[in-house]
Design an enzyme around this catalytic site. Structure first.
Site, PDB file in Angstrom:
ATOM      1  N   ASP A 180       2.778 -11.081  11.016  1.00 55.54           N
ATOM      2  CA  ASP A 180       1.888 -10.439  11.986  1.00 55.54           C
ATOM      3  C   ASP A 180       0.418 -10.574  11.604  1.00 55.54           C
ATOM      4  O   ASP A 180      -0.458 -10.446  12.462  1.00 55.54           O
ATOM      5  CB  ASP A 180       2.220  -8.946  12.115  1.00 55.54           C
ATOM      6  CG  ASP A 180       3.378  -8.679  13.065  1.00 55.54           C
ATOM      7  OD1 ASP A 180       4.043  -9.649  13.490  1.00 55.54           O
ATOM      8  OD2 ASP A 180       3.620  -7.494  13.390  1.00 55.54           O
ATOM      9  N   TYR A 185      20.872  -0.756  21.933  1.00 52.25           N
ATOM     10  CA  TYR A 185      22.006  -1.402  21.256  1.00 52.25           C
ATOM     11  C   TYR A 185      22.454  -0.588  20.042  1.00 52.25           C
ATOM     12  O   TYR A 185      21.669   0.195  19.502  1.00 52.25           O
ATOM     13  CB  TYR A 185      21.656  -2.836  20.839  1.00 52.25           C
ATOM     14  CG  TYR A 185      20.372  -3.077  20.066  1.00 52.25           C
ATOM     15  CD1 TYR A 185      20.287  -2.870  18.697  1.00 52.25           C
ATOM     16  CD2 TYR A 185      19.231  -3.561  20.722  1.00 52.25           C
ATOM     17  CE1 TYR A 185      19.120  -3.140  17.985  1.00 52.25           C
ATOM     18  CE2 TYR A 185      18.051  -3.825  20.016  1.00 52.25           C
ATOM     19  CZ  TYR A 185      18.004  -3.611  18.649  1.00 52.25           C
ATOM     20  OH  TYR A 185      16.851  -3.885  17.955  1.00 52.25           O
ATOM     21  N   GLN A 210       0.804  -1.223   0.000  1.00 50.34           N
ATOM     22  CA  GLN A 210       0.000   0.000   0.000  1.00 50.34           C
ATOM     23  C   GLN A 210       0.841   1.279   0.000  1.00 50.34           C
ATOM     24  O   GLN A 210       0.414   2.306  -0.527  1.00 50.34           O
ATOM     25  CB  GLN A 210      -0.957   0.007   1.190  1.00 50.34           C
ATOM     26  CG  GLN A 210      -0.261   0.083   2.540  1.00 50.34           C
ATOM     27  CD  GLN A 210      -1.222   0.013   3.719  1.00 50.34           C
ATOM     28  OE1 GLN A 210      -2.429  -0.046   3.520  1.00 50.34           O
ATOM     29  NE2 GLN A 210      -0.692   0.019   4.919  1.00 50.34           N
ATOM     30  N   ARG A 235      16.274  -1.276  11.165  1.00 48.84           N
ATOM     31  CA  ARG A 235      15.152  -1.912  10.466  1.00 48.84           C
ATOM     32  C   ARG A 235      15.183  -1.594   8.964  1.00 48.84           C
ATOM     33  O   ARG A 235      14.877  -2.438   8.125  1.00 48.84           O
ATOM     34  CB  ARG A 235      13.856  -1.377  11.103  1.00 48.84           C
ATOM     35  CG  ARG A 235      12.595  -2.081  10.739  1.00 48.84           C
ATOM     36  CD  ARG A 235      11.475  -1.538  11.608  1.00 48.84           C
ATOM     37  NE  ARG A 235      11.416  -2.246  12.865  1.00 48.84           N
ATOM     38  CZ  ARG A 235      10.558  -3.218  13.135  1.00 48.84           C
ATOM     39  NH1 ARG A 235       9.662  -3.586  12.238  1.00 48.84           N
ATOM     40  NH2 ARG A 235      10.555  -3.821  14.289  1.00 48.84           N
TER      41      ARG A 235
HETATM   42  C1  LIG Z   1       8.585  -1.953  19.230  1.00 46.00           C
HETATM   43  C2  LIG Z   1       8.768  -3.178  18.395  1.00 46.00           C
HETATM   44  C3  LIG Z   1      10.017  -3.807  18.344  1.00 46.00           C
HETATM   45  C4  LIG Z   1      10.191  -4.985  17.611  1.00 46.00           C
HETATM   46  N1  LIG Z   1      11.413  -5.580  17.588  1.00 46.00           N
HETATM   47  C5  LIG Z   1      11.589  -6.734  16.896  1.00 46.00           C
HETATM   48  C6  LIG Z   1      12.857  -7.372  16.849  1.00 46.00           C
HETATM   49  O1  LIG Z   1      13.849  -6.881  17.423  1.00 46.00           O
HETATM   50  N2  LIG Z   1      12.980  -8.541  16.144  1.00 46.00           N
HETATM   51  C7  LIG Z   1      11.908  -9.102  15.473  1.00 46.00           C
HETATM   52  O2  LIG Z   1      12.073 -10.170  14.857  1.00 46.00           O
HETATM   53  N3  LIG Z   1      10.689  -8.503  15.504  1.00 46.00           N
HETATM   54  C8  LIG Z   1      10.507  -7.347  16.178  1.00 46.00           C
HETATM   55  N4  LIG Z   1       9.281  -6.730  16.186  1.00 46.00           N
HETATM   56  C9  LIG Z   1       8.169  -7.348  15.456  1.00 46.00           C
HETATM   57  C10 LIG Z   1       8.197  -7.000  13.965  1.00 46.00           C
HETATM   58  O3  LIG Z   1       8.284  -5.621  13.777  1.00 46.00           O
HETATM   59  C11 LIG Z   1       6.957  -7.520  13.279  1.00 46.00           C
HETATM   60  O4  LIG Z   1       6.665  -8.823  13.728  1.00 46.00           O
HETATM   61  C12 LIG Z   1       7.185  -7.560  11.769  1.00 46.00           C
HETATM   62  O5  LIG Z   1       7.296  -6.255  11.268  1.00 46.00           O
HETATM   63  C13 LIG Z   1       6.038  -8.279  11.084  1.00 46.00           C
HETATM   64  O6  LIG Z   1       6.286  -8.302   9.711  1.00 46.00           O
HETATM   65  P1  LIG Z   1       5.080  -8.492   8.695  1.00 46.00           P
HETATM   66  O7  LIG Z   1       5.720  -8.466   7.349  1.00 46.00           O
HETATM   67  O8  LIG Z   1       4.248  -9.632   9.095  1.00 46.00           O
HETATM   68  O9  LIG Z   1       4.163  -7.205   8.904  1.00 46.00           O
HETATM   69  P2  LIG Z   1       4.491  -5.666   8.687  1.00 46.00           P
HETATM   70  O10 LIG Z   1       5.928  -5.401   8.926  1.00 46.00           O
HETATM   71  O11 LIG Z   1       3.480  -4.912   9.485  1.00 46.00           O
HETATM   72  O12 LIG Z   1       4.219  -5.441   7.152  1.00 46.00           O
HETATM   73  C14 LIG Z   1       2.916  -5.423   6.621  1.00 46.00           C
HETATM   74  C15 LIG Z   1       2.992  -4.712   5.276  1.00 46.00           C
HETATM   75  O13 LIG Z   1       1.723  -4.814   4.643  1.00 46.00           O
HETATM   76  C16 LIG Z   1       1.369  -3.544   4.139  1.00 46.00           C
HETATM   77  N5  LIG Z   1      -0.103  -3.505   4.091  1.00 46.00           N
HETATM   78  C17 LIG Z   1      -0.947  -3.494   5.144  1.00 46.00           C
HETATM   79  N6  LIG Z   1      -2.226  -3.481   4.706  1.00 46.00           N
HETATM   80  C18 LIG Z   1      -2.161  -3.488   3.350  1.00 46.00           C
HETATM   81  C19 LIG Z   1      -3.155  -3.478   2.318  1.00 46.00           C
HETATM   82  N7  LIG Z   1      -4.472  -3.469   2.601  1.00 46.00           N
HETATM   83  N8  LIG Z   1      -2.755  -3.492   1.012  1.00 46.00           N
HETATM   84  C20 LIG Z   1      -1.414  -3.501   0.709  1.00 46.00           C
HETATM   85  N9  LIG Z   1      -0.438  -3.490   1.641  1.00 46.00           N
HETATM   86  C21 LIG Z   1      -0.814  -3.500   2.956  1.00 46.00           C
HETATM   87  C22 LIG Z   1       1.967  -2.554   5.101  1.00 46.00           C
HETATM   88  O14 LIG Z   1       2.117  -1.260   4.522  1.00 46.00           O
HETATM   89  C23 LIG Z   1       3.299  -3.222   5.416  1.00 46.00           C
HETATM   90  O15 LIG Z   1       4.299  -2.865   4.488  1.00 46.00           O
HETATM   91  C24 LIG Z   1       9.087  -5.539  16.918  1.00 46.00           C
HETATM   92  C25 LIG Z   1       7.847  -4.912  16.949  1.00 46.00           C
HETATM   93  C26 LIG Z   1       7.691  -3.745  17.684  1.00 46.00           C
HETATM   94  C27 LIG Z   1       6.328  -3.095  17.709  1.00 46.00           C
END
Ligand SMILES: Cc1cc2nc3c(=O)[nH]c(=O)nc-3n(C[C@H](O)[C@H](O)[C@H](O)COP(=O)(O)OP(=O)(O)OC[C@H]3O[C@@H](n4cnc5c(N)ncnc54)[C@H](O)[C@@H]3O)c2cc1C
Length: 368
Positions: free
Chosen positions: A279, A200, A22, A95
């Protein structure tokens, strides 16, 4: 990150993939990310180990200390001993660098930015996607890697919003020179009574540092929510913490914040030719630093389950069983991670880390 990892892994199996995102562009937000040895196994298989080793910090340990006295509660040793034991390094990254590495593993032409999915329909032999703005697309299968507020999840299984934990995270990266020679150590979690802070370096030469907090936010309301944080609020919240913490907060120029959410393990993530990943299906609190690692592991397992059908000419009626096998392989491990992370006790005392970091998604057994 999970979507890009899945695209890269599926392409390795010969699949023709398109990533719909998106965002209009990929932004480099100021945050760090711990890349566990288990995630590094997958990233190595995607060819990203050299770039990540060059751009990230290689910590001796994740040290857990008492908020006030500084007493060491548990020193979770990484560095060479963990690399030897688990077969892959533990790295601390910006990140944006991890994201850029993953984006570099997928050709630009298969990434469609500015495509917000608004609807989907399963047809007899595929999935029809609808995007904001009216564009549509068809695919043999859909992997919903669309994060905690997944529209793919709500479309398939109805609304099941993650719940707000009552806590928020402040986080930032900033140049280490602002610390005027003060060394923040390798990776330290300072454990307070109802809050903590993790800090870190995120660059191999320690030139950039990161911290992230978890703290109660009694004043939070969705209406008042903004992503910009007030650094004075963070300093006040950590008053009385060890002088090392004060030093890092005093030097920090700005912070941003986000809510911390949690979710019970979902019973199902797959429906026909549509599957969730990362997620979208197993959001978790960040207390084990494993959320992105689970999304990255998902990608490798998914690609292995789809290996036979992914190739051009592969039998498309094998897609739904392959996705069911992916869920069956991943469910127990990700549920355990969600439930363990929720306790926020990882590293607070002696901790068995083998089951987390010793997992290699390229070789782990697939469900029968
Ligand atoms: C404070 C914090 C610290 C963290 N530290 C760590 C760490 O040290 N190590 C670790 O492994 N994890 C860590 N995490 C967890 C990690 O950030 C998430 O688990 C990870 O980002 C999940 O990846 P994802 O690709 O599933 O989702 P996301 O990273 O949320 O990506 C989802 C993507 O989908 C897109 N999207 C959403 N809806 C739509 C739509 N309708 N149409 C098109 N695109 C869409 C979004 O724009 C985004 O790009 C941390 C989380 C937080 C909150």
């Amino acid at each position: 990150m999970g979507g890009l990892a899945a695209a890269a892994a599926l392409r390795k199996q010969g699949a023709d993939v398109t990533v719909y995102e998106q965002a209009r562009q990929f932004a480099r937000i100021g945050a760090g990310i711990q890349i566990g040895c288990n995630a590094m196994h997958v990233l190595r298989g995607l060819g990203l180990e050299p770039v990540l080793r060059a751009q990230t910090f290689y910590p001796r340990s994740w040290n857990n200390r008492h908020w006030q006295s500084g007493e060491v509660l548990f020193d979770m040793v990484f560095g060479a001993p963990a690399e030897q034991k688990y077969g892959a390094p533990y790295l601390l990254a910006h990140r944006g660098d991890l994201h850029a590495a993953l984006a570099g593993a997928v050709p630009d032409e298969v990434i469609r930015l500015d495509h917000r999915l608004v609807g989907l329909d399963q047809t007899k032999d595929g999935v029809r996607l609808a995007f904001a703005g009216g564009e549509t697309a068809e695919a043999d299968a859909l992997i919903g890697a669309d994060g905690v507020n997944s529209i793919v999840r709500s479309t398939l299984f109805g609304d099941s919003e993650p719940s707000f934990t009552g806590r928020i995270a402040y986080r930032t990266t900033y140049p280490a020179r602002l610390l005027e020679g003060f060394d923040i150590g390798d990776c330290t979690k300072w454990w307070g009574e109802d809050r903590h802070i993790v800090m870190y370096p995120v660059k191999a030469d320690r030139s950039e540092v990161y911290f992230v907090t978890s703290q109660p936010d009694p004043d939070y309301s969705p209406e008042s929510w903004s992503e910009t944080g007030d650094v004075e609020v963070v300093r006040a919240a950590f008053e009385g913490f060890h002088p090392d913490v004060q030093r890092v907060l005093a030097a920090c120029p700005a912070v941003h914040k986000r809510v911390l959410v949690d979710h019970d393990p979902l019973p199902r993530w797959v429906e026909g030719r549509v599957a969730l990943l990362g997620d979208a299906c197993h959001p978790m609190t960040p207390y084990m630093a494993q959320g992105a690692a689970m999304a990255i592991e998902d990608a490798a397992i998914l690609s292995r389950c789809l290996a036979e059908v992914a190739q051009p000419g592969g039998a498309r009626d094998g897609i739904a069983p392959a996705l069911a096998r992916y869920q069956a392989t991943r469910h127990e491990r990700t549920a355990r991670m969600q439930l363990t992370s929720r306790q926020n006790s990882w590293g607070k005392g002696v901790t068995d880390t083998d089951w987390v970091y010793g997992y290699n998604a390229w070789t782990a057994p697939l469900a029968g």
